[in-house]
Write a protein that holds these residues in place. Structure first.
Motif, PDB file in Angstrom:
ATOM      1  N   GLY A  56       0.824  -1.201   0.000  1.00  0.00           N
ATOM      2  CA  GLY A  56       0.000   0.000   0.000  1.00  0.00           C
ATOM      3  C   GLY A  56       0.859   1.252   0.000  1.00  0.00           C
ATOM      4  N   ARG A  57       0.213   2.375  -0.217  1.00  0.00           N
ATOM      5  CA  ARG A  57       0.922   3.655  -0.200  1.00  0.00           C
ATOM      6  C   ARG A  57       1.044   4.160   1.230  1.00  0.00           C
ATOM      7  NH1 ARG A  57      -0.968   7.854  -4.387  1.00  0.00           N
ATOM      8  NH2 ARG A  57       0.873   8.788  -3.466  1.00  0.00           N
ATOM      9  N   HIS A  58       2.181   4.744   1.539  1.00  0.00           N
ATOM     10  CA  HIS A  58       2.459   5.263   2.878  1.00  0.00           C
ATOM     11  C   HIS A  58       1.368   6.239   3.325  1.00  0.00           C
ATOM     12  CE1 HIS A  58       4.619   6.757   6.314  1.00  0.00           C
ATOM     13  NE2 HIS A  58       4.638   7.978   5.830  1.00  0.00           N
ATOM     14  N   GLY A  59       0.784   5.954   4.479  1.00  0.00           N
ATOM     15  CA  GLY A  59      -0.215   6.838   5.072  1.00  0.00           C
ATOM     16  C   GLY A  59      -1.566   6.809   4.395  1.00  0.00           C
ATOM     17  N   GLN A  60      -1.778   5.893   3.447  1.00  0.00           N
ATOM     18  CA  GLN A  60      -3.035   5.902   2.704  1.00  0.00           C
ATOM     19  C   GLN A  60      -3.740   4.549   2.707  1.00  0.00           C
ATOM     20  OE1 GLN A  60      -2.428   7.635  -1.153  1.00  0.00           O
ATOM     21  NE2 GLN A  60      -1.588   9.503  -0.307  1.00  0.00           N
ATOM     22  N   THR A  61      -3.370   3.681   3.621  1.00  0.00           N
ATOM     23  CA  THR A  61      -4.045   2.386   3.709  1.00  0.00           C
ATOM     24  C   THR A  61      -5.074   2.435   4.819  1.00  0.00           C
ATOM     25  OG1 THR A  61      -2.396   1.527   5.242  1.00  0.00           O
ATOM     26  CG2 THR A  61      -1.995   1.155   2.899  1.00  0.00           C
ATOM     27  N   GLY A  62      -5.969   1.494   4.834  1.00  0.00           N
ATOM     28  CA  GLY A  62      -6.963   1.429   5.891  1.00  0.00           C
ATOM     29  C   GLY A  62      -6.374   0.917   7.192  1.00  0.00           C
ATOM     30  N   MET A  63      -7.100   1.148   8.265  1.00  0.00           N
ATOM     31  CA  MET A  63      -6.655   0.692   9.579  1.00  0.00           C
ATOM     32  C   MET A  63      -6.753  -0.829   9.662  1.00  0.00           C
ATOM     33  SD  MET A  63      -7.792   2.188  13.219  1.00  0.00           S
ATOM     34  CE  MET A  63      -6.786   1.889  14.640  1.00  0.00           C
ATOM     35  N   ALA A  64      -5.741  -1.425  10.255  1.00  0.00           N
ATOM     36  CA  ALA A  64      -5.660  -2.883  10.376  1.00  0.00           C
ATOM     37  C   ALA A  64      -6.557  -3.393  11.494  1.00  0.00           C
ATOM     38  CB  ALA A  64      -4.219  -3.297  10.655  1.00  0.00           C
ATOM     39  N   ASP A  65      -6.869  -4.669  11.422  1.00  0.00           N
ATOM     40  CA  ASP A  65      -7.574  -5.360  12.483  1.00  0.00           C
ATOM     41  C   ASP A  65      -6.613  -5.534  13.665  1.00  0.00           C
ATOM     42  OD1 ASP A  65      -9.912  -7.277  13.314  1.00  0.00           O
ATOM     43  OD2 ASP A  65      -8.045  -8.404  13.635  1.00  0.00           O
ATOM     44  N   LEU A  66      -6.983  -5.048  14.839  1.00  0.00           N
ATOM     45  CA  LEU A  66      -6.072  -5.076  15.988  1.00  0.00           C
ATOM     46  C   LEU A  66      -5.739  -6.488  16.448  1.00  0.00           C
ATOM     47  CD1 LEU A  66      -7.204  -2.002  18.114  1.00  0.00           C
ATOM     48  CD2 LEU A  66      -5.242  -2.221  16.586  1.00  0.00           C
ATOM     49  N   ASP A  67      -6.674  -7.403  16.347  1.00  0.00           N
ATOM     50  CA  ASP A  67      -6.367  -8.786  16.723  1.00  0.00           C
ATOM     51  C   ASP A  67      -5.316  -9.385  15.788  1.00  0.00           C
ATOM     52  OD1 ASP A  67      -8.080  -8.839  18.926  1.00  0.00           O
ATOM     53  OD2 ASP A  67      -9.790  -9.502  17.720  1.00  0.00           O
ATOM     54  N   GLU A  68      -5.416  -9.070  14.500  1.00  0.00           N
ATOM     55  CA  GLU A  68      -4.412  -9.554  13.552  1.00  0.00           C
ATOM     56  C   GLU A  68      -3.047  -8.931  13.852  1.00  0.00           C
ATOM     57  OE1 GLU A  68      -3.369  -9.719   8.777  1.00  0.00           O
ATOM     58  OE2 GLU A  68      -5.308  -8.932   9.409  1.00  0.00           O
ATOM     59  N   LEU A  69      -3.032  -7.638  14.172  1.00  0.00           N
ATOM     60  CA  LEU A  69      -1.761  -6.976  14.519  1.00  0.00           C
ATOM     61  C   LEU A  69      -1.129  -7.613  15.749  1.00  0.00           C
ATOM     62  CD1 LEU A  69      -2.300  -3.141  13.982  1.00  0.00           C
ATOM     63  CD2 LEU A  69      -1.164  -4.785  12.484  1.00  0.00           C
ATOM     64  N   LYS A  70      -1.942  -7.915  16.739  1.00  0.00           N
ATOM     65  CA  LYS A  70      -1.423  -8.539  17.961  1.00  0.00           C
ATOM     66  C   LYS A  70      -0.831  -9.913  17.659  1.00  0.00           C
ATOM     67  CE  LYS A  70      -4.541  -6.078  21.058  1.00  0.00           C
ATOM     68  NZ  LYS A  70      -5.741  -6.165  21.907  1.00  0.00           N
ATOM     69  N   ALA A  71      -1.513 -10.684  16.822  1.00  0.00           N
ATOM     70  CA  ALA A  71      -1.008 -12.014  16.456  1.00  0.00           C
ATOM     71  C   ALA A  71       0.312 -11.897  15.692  1.00  0.00           C
ATOM     72  CB  ALA A  71      -2.045 -12.760  15.625  1.00  0.00           C
ATOM     73  N   LEU A  72       0.405 -10.947  14.768  1.00  0.00           N
ATOM     74  CA  LEU A  72       1.651 -10.733  14.033  1.00  0.00           C
ATOM     75  C   LEU A  72       2.767 -10.285  14.969  1.00  0.00           C
ATOM     76  CD1 LEU A  72       0.238  -8.980  10.850  1.00  0.00           C
ATOM     77  CD2 LEU A  72       1.499 -11.156  10.890  1.00  0.00           C
ATOM     78  N   ALA A  73       2.457  -9.379  15.894  1.00  0.00           N
ATOM     79  CA  ALA A  73       3.460  -8.896  16.849  1.00  0.00           C
ATOM     80  C   ALA A  73       4.002 -10.046  17.691  1.00  0.00           C
ATOM     81  CB  ALA A  73       2.865  -7.812  17.749  1.00  0.00           C
ATOM     82  N   GLU A  74       3.128 -10.946  18.111  1.00  0.00           N
ATOM     83  CA  GLU A  74       3.564 -12.104  18.897  1.00  0.00           C
ATOM     84  C   GLU A  74       4.475 -13.006  18.082  1.00  0.00           C
ATOM     85  OE1 GLU A  74       0.133 -14.097  20.512  1.00  0.00           O
ATOM     86  OE2 GLU A  74      -0.475 -12.316  21.658  1.00  0.00           O
ATOM     87  N   ARG A  75       4.117 -13.243  16.813  1.00  0.00           N
ATOM     88  CA  ARG A  75       4.948 -14.090  15.946  1.00  0.00           C
ATOM     89  C   ARG A  75       6.334 -13.472  15.745  1.00  0.00           C
ATOM     90  NH1 ARG A  75       1.948 -15.611  10.511  1.00  0.00           N
ATOM     91  NH2 ARG A  75       3.974 -16.593  10.147  1.00  0.00           N
ATOM     92  N   ILE A  76       6.360 -12.163  15.507  1.00  0.00           N
ATOM     93  CA  ILE A  76       7.635 -11.482  15.279  1.00  0.00           C
ATOM     94  C   ILE A  76       8.453 -11.452  16.566  1.00  0.00           C
ATOM     95  CG2 ILE A  76       8.697  -9.269  14.666  1.00  0.00           C
ATOM     96  CD1 ILE A  76       6.163  -8.822  12.838  1.00  0.00           C
ATOM     97  N   ALA A  77       7.819 -11.106  17.677  1.00  0.00           N
ATOM     98  CA  ALA A  77       8.517 -11.029  18.965  1.00  0.00           C
ATOM     99  C   ALA A  77       9.130 -12.378  19.338  1.00  0.00           C
ATOM    100  CB  ALA A  77       7.570 -10.546  20.062  1.00  0.00           C
TER     101      ALA A  77
END
Length: 145
Positions: free
Chosen positions: A120-141
Motif C-alpha cells: 500500500g501507499r504510505h499513510g493511505q491504507t486502511g486501519m488494520a484489524d487489531l487482533d491480527e496486529l497482535k497475532a503478528l506482533a507475537e509471531r515477530i517477537a
C-alpha cells in the motif's frame, strides 16, 4: 512541515512512548520501541521509534541514537524475516512532509514484502484489524534474538 521546526510533544509517537496512547508493541528497551503500524502497507509492517530523542527526523538525530536505532531496525527486520518468511524487506525512513513524513518524530518503517503482492501507499491504507496486529506482533517477537 519542513525539515526544520520545533518538536511537538503531542505527536502520536510521543504519546505512545509516554503511555498516553495504546500501541501493539513488538519489543521495547530503554532506548527503542518497536510497534506494529496500524495503517500497514504490508502484512507485518512495523516501526522502530527512538524513545529518548526529540529528533523530528534523521537529520536532527545524534550519531549515537542513530546507531542504536539502526541496530533496532536490523533486529526487527531479522525477526520479521524469521517469523513471516517474506521474499524481501523494505526499510523506509522519511524526512520532512515533502519527503513523505507524516509523523514528526524520527521513526523507521520495516515492511515485509512478497513477490506478486503489491504494498500500500504510505499513510493511505486502511486501519488494520487489531487482533491480527497482535497475532503478528507475537509471531515477530517470538523470533527476536
Amino acid at each position: 512541515m519542513s525539515l526544520d521546526g520545533t518538536y511537538d510533544e503531542g505527536n502520536i509517537f510521543a504519546k505512545i512512548i509516554r503511555g498516553d496512547m495504546p500501541a501493539v508493541r513488538v519489543f521495547e528497551d530503554d532506548r527503542l520501541l518497536a510497534i506494529m503500524d496500524v495503517f500497514p502497507q504490508s502484512r507485518g509492517h512495523a516501526l522502530v521509534i527512538p524513545k529518548l530523542s526529540q529528533a523530528r527526523n534523521l537529520l536532527e538525530e545524534t550519531p549515537e541514537n542513530a546507531a542504536a536505532l539502526m541496530l533496532g531496525v536490523q533486529r526487527l527486520a531479522k525477526a520479521c524475516r524469521a517469523a513471516l518468511s517474506p521474499d524481501g524487506i523494505r526499510i523506509a525512513q522519511f524526512n520532512g512532509e515533502v519527503g513523505g513524513q507524516t509523523v514528526f518524530h524520527l521513526h523507521v518503517h520495516v515492511l515485509p514484502v512478497w513477490d506478486g503482492q503489491p504494498i500500500g501507499r504510505h499513510g493511505q491504507t486502511g486501519m488494520a484489524d487489531l487482533d491480527e496486529l497482535k497475532a503478528l506482533a507475537e509471531r515477530i517477537a517470538a523470533k527476536l534474538s
